[in-house]
Motif scaffolding. Structure first.
Motif, PDB file in Angstrom:
ATOM      1  N   LYS A 114       0.826  -1.326   0.102  1.00 40.78           N
ATOM      2  CA  LYS A 114       0.001  -0.072   0.066  1.00 40.78           C
ATOM      3  C   LYS A 114       0.765   1.222  -0.076  1.00 40.78           C
ATOM      4  N   GLY A 115       0.617   2.094  -0.985  1.00 41.89           N
ATOM      5  CA  GLY A 115       1.037   3.363  -0.975  1.00 41.89           C
ATOM      6  C   GLY A 115      -0.063   4.399  -1.037  1.00 41.89           C
ATOM      7  N   SER A 116       0.383   5.533  -1.813  1.00 43.19           N
ATOM      8  CA  SER A 116      -0.924   6.434  -1.840  1.00 43.19           C
ATOM      9  C   SER A 116      -1.788   6.269  -2.953  1.00 43.19           C
ATOM     10  N   LEU A 117      -2.858   6.598  -2.714  1.00 44.55           N
ATOM     11  CA  LEU A 117      -4.119   6.288  -3.626  1.00 44.55           C
ATOM     12  C   LEU A 117      -3.690   6.980  -5.082  1.00 44.55           C
ATOM     13  N   PHE A 118      -3.051   8.213  -5.014  1.00 49.92           N
ATOM     14  CA  PHE A 118      -2.798   8.697  -6.292  1.00 49.92           C
ATOM     15  C   PHE A 118      -1.581   8.058  -7.174  1.00 49.92           C
ATOM     16  N   ALA A 119      -0.812   7.303  -6.227  1.00 46.83           N
ATOM     17  CA  ALA A 119       0.246   6.761  -7.059  1.00 46.83           C
ATOM     18  C   ALA A 119      -0.300   5.314  -7.565  1.00 46.83           C
ATOM     19  N   ASP A 120      -1.467   4.884  -7.008  1.00 46.60           N
ATOM     20  CA  ASP A 120      -1.806   3.651  -7.594  1.00 46.60           C
ATOM     21  C   ASP A 120      -2.732   4.067  -8.933  1.00 46.60           C
ATOM     22  N   LEU A 121      -3.546   5.232  -8.913  1.00 43.81           N
ATOM     23  CA  LEU A 121      -4.446   5.577  -9.855  1.00 43.81           C
ATOM     24  C   LEU A 121      -3.262   6.181 -10.944  1.00 43.81           C
ATOM     25  N   LEU A 122      -2.468   6.612 -10.866  1.00 43.80           N
ATOM     26  CA  LEU A 122      -1.415   7.314 -11.732  1.00 43.80           C
ATOM     27  C   LEU A 122      -0.638   6.174 -12.227  1.00 43.80           C
ATOM     28  N   ASN A 123      -0.456   5.144 -11.713  1.00 45.95           N
ATOM     29  CA  ASN A 123       0.610   4.210 -12.026  1.00 45.95           C
ATOM     30  C   ASN A 123       1.889   4.680 -11.927  1.00 45.95           C
ATOM     31  N   TRP A 124       2.076   5.315 -10.922  1.00 43.02           N
ATOM     32  CA  TRP A 124       3.479   5.552 -10.546  1.00 43.02           C
ATOM     33  C   TRP A 124       4.665   4.719 -10.561  1.00 43.02           C
ATOM     34  N   PRO A 125       5.933   4.633 -10.852  1.00 42.88           N
ATOM     35  CA  PRO A 125       6.859   3.597 -10.856  1.00 42.88           C
ATOM     36  C   PRO A 125       6.885   3.246  -9.444  1.00 42.88           C
ATOM     37  N   THR A 126       6.891   3.887  -8.466  1.00 45.80           N
ATOM     38  CA  THR A 126       6.911   3.531  -7.018  1.00 45.80           C
ATOM     39  C   THR A 126       5.810   2.478  -6.855  1.00 45.80           C
ATOM     40  N   ALA A 127       4.741   2.775  -7.483  1.00 39.19           N
ATOM     41  CA  ALA A 127       3.736   1.735  -7.094  1.00 39.19           C
ATOM     42  C   ALA A 127       3.762   0.482  -7.781  1.00 39.19           C
ATOM     43  N   ARG A 128       4.308   0.809  -9.076  1.00 37.49           N
ATOM     44  CA  ARG A 128       4.687  -0.470  -9.941  1.00 37.49           C
ATOM     45  C   ARG A 128       5.669  -1.501  -9.267  1.00 37.49           C
ATOM     46  N   SER A 129       6.842  -0.742  -8.769  1.00 31.06           N
ATOM     47  CA  SER A 129       7.522  -1.772  -8.098  1.00 31.06           C
ATOM     48  C   SER A 129       7.568  -2.313  -7.065  1.00 31.06           C
ATOM     49  N   ARG A 130       6.507  -1.944  -6.055  1.00 31.45           N
ATOM     50  CA  ARG A 130       5.839  -2.368  -4.871  1.00 31.45           C
ATOM     51  C   ARG A 130       5.154  -3.646  -5.445  1.00 31.45           C
ATOM     52  N   THR A 131       4.387  -3.594  -6.369  1.00 30.72           N
ATOM     53  CA  THR A 131       3.490  -4.644  -6.814  1.00 30.72           C
ATOM     54  C   THR A 131       4.351  -5.669  -7.304  1.00 30.72           C
ATOM     55  N   ARG A 132       5.451  -5.341  -8.081  1.00 30.48           N
ATOM     56  CA  ARG A 132       6.366  -6.383  -8.772  1.00 30.48           C
ATOM     57  C   ARG A 132       7.067  -7.306  -7.702  1.00 30.48           C
ATOM     58  N   ALA A 133       7.386  -6.353  -6.630  1.00 32.49           N
ATOM     59  CA  ALA A 133       8.120  -7.036  -5.357  1.00 32.49           C
ATOM     60  C   ALA A 133       7.399  -8.029  -4.722  1.00 32.49           C
ATOM     61  N   ILE A 134       5.959  -7.571  -4.278  1.00 30.64           N
ATOM     62  CA  ILE A 134       5.155  -8.309  -3.609  1.00 30.64           C
ATOM     63  C   ILE A 134       4.590  -9.513  -4.388  1.00 30.64           C
ATOM     64  N   GLU A 135       4.596  -9.563  -5.655  1.00 29.82           N
ATOM     65  CA  GLU A 135       4.281 -10.313  -6.457  1.00 29.82           C
ATOM     66  C   GLU A 135       5.372 -11.530  -6.446  1.00 29.82           C
ATOM     67  N   ALA A 136       6.552 -11.175  -6.501  1.00 24.42           N
ATOM     68  CA  ALA A 136       7.697 -12.389  -6.523  1.00 24.42           C
ATOM     69  C   ALA A 136       7.540 -13.155  -5.030  1.00 24.42           C
ATOM     70  N   ALA A 137       7.437 -12.228  -3.953  1.00 25.90           N
ATOM     71  CA  ALA A 137       7.196 -12.701  -2.602  1.00 25.90           C
ATOM     72  C   ALA A 137       6.033 -13.458  -2.630  1.00 25.90           C
ATOM     73  N   ALA A 138       4.658 -13.240  -3.206  1.00 26.62           N
ATOM     74  CA  ALA A 138       3.794 -14.265  -3.038  1.00 26.62           C
ATOM     75  C   ALA A 138       4.000 -15.492  -3.814  1.00 26.62           C
ATOM     76  N   ARG A 139       4.605 -15.446  -4.973  1.00 30.11           N
ATOM     77  CA  ARG A 139       4.920 -16.756  -5.584  1.00 30.11           C
ATOM     78  C   ARG A 139       5.780 -17.611  -4.788  1.00 30.11           C
ATOM     79  N   ALA A 140       6.707 -16.985  -3.997  1.00 26.30           N
ATOM     80  CA  ALA A 140       7.446 -17.640  -3.260  1.00 26.30           C
ATOM     81  C   ALA A 140       6.765 -18.482  -2.264  1.00 26.30           C
ATOM     82  N   LEU A 141       5.937 -17.718  -1.609  1.00 24.66           N
ATOM     83  CA  LEU A 141       4.889 -18.296  -0.493  1.00 24.66           C
ATOM     84  C   LEU A 141       4.163 -19.393  -1.271  1.00 24.66           C
ATOM     85  N   LEU A 142       3.745 -18.956  -2.318  1.00 32.18           N
ATOM     86  CA  LEU A 142       2.725 -19.991  -2.874  1.00 32.18           C
ATOM     87  C   LEU A 142       3.524 -21.636  -3.162  1.00 32.18           C
ATOM     88  N   ALA A 143       4.915 -21.303  -3.478  1.00 28.26           N
ATOM     89  CA  ALA A 143       5.671 -22.290  -3.575  1.00 28.26           C
ATOM     90  C   ALA A 143       5.883 -23.200  -2.257  1.00 28.26           C
TER      91      ALA A 143
END
Ligand SMILES: Nc1ncnc2c1ncn2[C@@H]1O[C@H](COP(=O)(O)OP(=O)(O)OP(=O)(O)O)[C@@H](O)[C@H]1O
Ligand SMILES: [Mg+2]
Lengths: 266, 318
Positions: A114-143
């Motif tokens: 979770k970051g700011s609402l506006f970062a999510d709406l505007l697809n800011w790089p910070t929001a993108r990279s946070r999602t990418r990082a947690i996606e990798a972590a989520a895949r590791a947990l699924l494994a």
């Protein structure tokens, strides 16, 4: 043993709740240290899930207190408890059925993503990279729970046993200090139960304090450091597995029933 | 490389918006297409509120009314440029949604439906009855946005129909982009999570009340901007824009096309905007035909036209 040292992470004292005249839980207390596995056992309707619901902020206790890592958190809302490191799974499954399996686990990382609402709406790089990082972590947990190949499937389509493991993965995503597991092996076959058994020990070994409700007595007796026995909402016995399994009241109220009636449902 | 769901949806939208004018035989078609876009913009807000977060509102036309009347009133009383009035309207709508959403979002299902309906009726009553300010049931004139004249000044000459088609299409595309962004990030996922299970959502740390409120506020801004654009295009507003029929129309468009999908909801907006024009051929049976089509879609494609048909195609494929 490391489990004998360290101050308790979760302290429950005199907890009680009444439902329309029924004392569902009455004056129950215990403590949980880092890396420790404490199990709550008792027959159907003993008040185990109700106890979990009070600790995790779903029910407001009528009496008693809950302390998490030194802070009084009695009746605090679930999402605030999550921030303080308390996480849980549900006996009757609470998944997000329309989401993919991967997204279910990604939801568990909400507080980290979770970051700011506006970062999510505007697809800011910070929001993108946070999602990418947690996606990798989520895949590791699924494994870790053996569901990596189901990542893209819709969660609602999974088998009961897989959903149980999915819930554990989602709960682990919070990196909890205290983890409440309500019948994690219910409805699972022998192999799945063994896997869950191993997983719980692993999680405890990493320092998470685990509060476990489970009807599978073999599992409870093998992995618990401490057992609390509930009957009709009251604590009737507690101690290490050996002591508890010899207690006559426990045998009468619970283990006896188990032996005669074979399986307790729930 | 596979295109993400988001960019394929945006590309489809962009392609349709760009290609459609090639098939417009007259300026009347620009006018209808610009209505499709403005309705499309409003229903994207419904997708966020209802499709993502699972919360129903039967009062969103109230926010469209606020957006529309902001564009009518602010230039007269505050001397604002009509464009700035649109922004002011959006801010007022957001603020009001914040205040109203807090108590009513505690309600669930049809209780929430009725409470939000009440809000919408309240706004339309105020707009109808405060005739000294709003002109009452007859409505009032809206100032010219002025942008078309300015564009002509720099050599870009567009007819009124063309101009509004492109403005509304652009607004709809931006709206779609924002909603699709949200969907992929923590905020959108939190909304879909609480839609699935509020208990589980709270357990993973989602502040359910706050998340619902933000969905309500965002969707109110969508409705408000759509209302403003409609007023600026028509150069006239009447209280009908805030009426409950308009609220229900928004929800119907979204649900018919597919409330869980941005593309679907826009398609629904297109269908319900265009169908009445097409069905005039059926003369007095127009309304009956429209009602029948809506019922059949809901019976056979419960998720809405777009998601329903996609599921059918996929089912065939495997
Ligand atoms: N929300 C509620 N309202 C009223 N009664 C409740 C509620 N939740 C639980 N109870 C009652 O409280 C008692 C304890 O129920 P609880 O679910 O905690 O038992 P349990 O030990 O988890 O049982 P099981 O092993 O079947 O899961 C039961 O009699 C149940 O009917
Ligand atoms: Mg239970």
């Amino acid at each position: 043993m490391s489990t004998e040292t360290g101050r308790p992470l979760l302290v429950v004292e005199g907890l009680g709740i009444v439902f329309g005249g029924l004392r569902a839980v009455h004056d129950v207390g215990f403590a949980l240290k880092p890396g420790e596995i404490v199990s709550i056992i008792g027959p159907n309707g003993a008040g185990k899930t109700t106890l979990f619901n009070m600790i995790s902020g779903l029910y407001m206790p009528a009496s008693g207190s809950v302390r998490l890592d030194g802070e009084v958190v009695t009746g605090m809302a679930s999402h605030l408890l999550a921030r303080r490191g308390l996480s849980r799974t549900f006996q009757n499954l609470q998944i997000f059925p329309a989401m993919s399996v991967l997204e279910n686990v990604m939801s568990g990382f909400h507080l980290k993503e979770k970051g700011s609402l506006f970062a999510d709406l505007l697809n800011w790089p910070t929001a993108r990279s946070r999602t990418r990082a947690i996606e990798a972590a989520a895949r590791a947990l699924l494994a870790r729970v053996g569901l990596e190949r189901a990542a893209e499937r819709e969660a609602g389509a999974l088998s009961y046993g897989s959903l149980k493991r999915l819930e554990i993965a989602r709960a682990l995503a919070l990196s909890p200090k205290v983890l409440l597991l309500d019948e994690p092996a219910a409805g699972c076959n022998a192999t799945e139960t063994e896997e869950i058994d191993r997983l719980i020990e692993e999680i405890a070994h990493e320092g998470t304090a685990i509060l476990l409700v489970e009807h599978d007595m073999k599992m409870v007796m093998r992995i618990s450091n401490h057992i609390v026995v509930l009957d009709h909402g009251e604590k009737i016995a507690e101690g290490d597995p050996a002591t508890v399994s010899r207690d006559p009241r426990v045998i009468e109220a619970y283990l006896g029933v188990q032996q005669e009636g074979s399986h307790a449902g729930g | 490389m596979r295109l993400s769901h988001k960019y394929s949806a945006l590309l489809v939208l962009l392609a349709v918006v760009a290609v459609a004018p090639l098939f417009f035989p007259s300026s009347y078609y620009y006018r209808v297409a610009s209505l499709v876009c403005v309705n499309g913009l409003a229903v994207i807000g419904i997708v966020i509120l209802t499709g993502y977060a699972g919360q129903i509102s039967l009062g969103h036309a109230g926010f469209a009314g606020i957006g529309a009347y902001a564009c009518a009133l602010a230039p007269v009383h505050l001397g604002l440029h009509p464009g700035a009035a649109l922004v002011l309207g959006a801010l007022v709508s957001a603020g009001l949604a914040f205040l109203v959403g807090r108590p009513i979002l505690r309600l669930k299902g049809y209780y929430l439906g009725v409470a939000s309906l009440g809000f919408g009726i309240l706004v339309s009553m105020v707009l109808t009855n405060e005739s000294a300010i709003t002109g009452g049931p007859d409505g009032m004139q809206v100032a010219d946005l002025g942008l078309r004249g300015w564009l002509a000044g720099i050599g870009l000459r567009l007819t009124t129909g063309q101009f509004w088609y492109f403005v509304n299409a652009l607004a709809m595309l931006i709206g779609a982009w924002l909603a699709l962004n949200l969907n992929e990030r923590a905020t959108g996922r939190a909304l879909r999570a609480l839609h699935g299970s509020e208990t589980a959502a709270a357990t993973v740390g989602i502040d359910v009340a706050r998340a619902k409120l933000s969905a309500f506020v965002i969707s109110a801004v969508y409705a408000s901007v759509a209302g403003s654009l409609l007023a600026l295009q028509n150069r006239l507003v009447t209280p009908d824009i805030a009426g409950y029929m308009h609220s229900i129309e928004m929800v119907t468009m979204a649900v018919l096309g597919g409330v869980g999908s941005v593309l679907g909801a826009i398609f629904g907006a297109a269908v319900l905007t265009l169908l009445p024009q097409v069905l005039t051929a059926f003369d007095q049976y127009e309304q009956i035909a429209l009602g029948l089509i809506m019922m059949l879609v809901m019976i056979y494609l419960r998720q809405g036209i777009v998601p329903g048909l996609l599921a059918l195609i996929r089912g065939r494929g495997t």
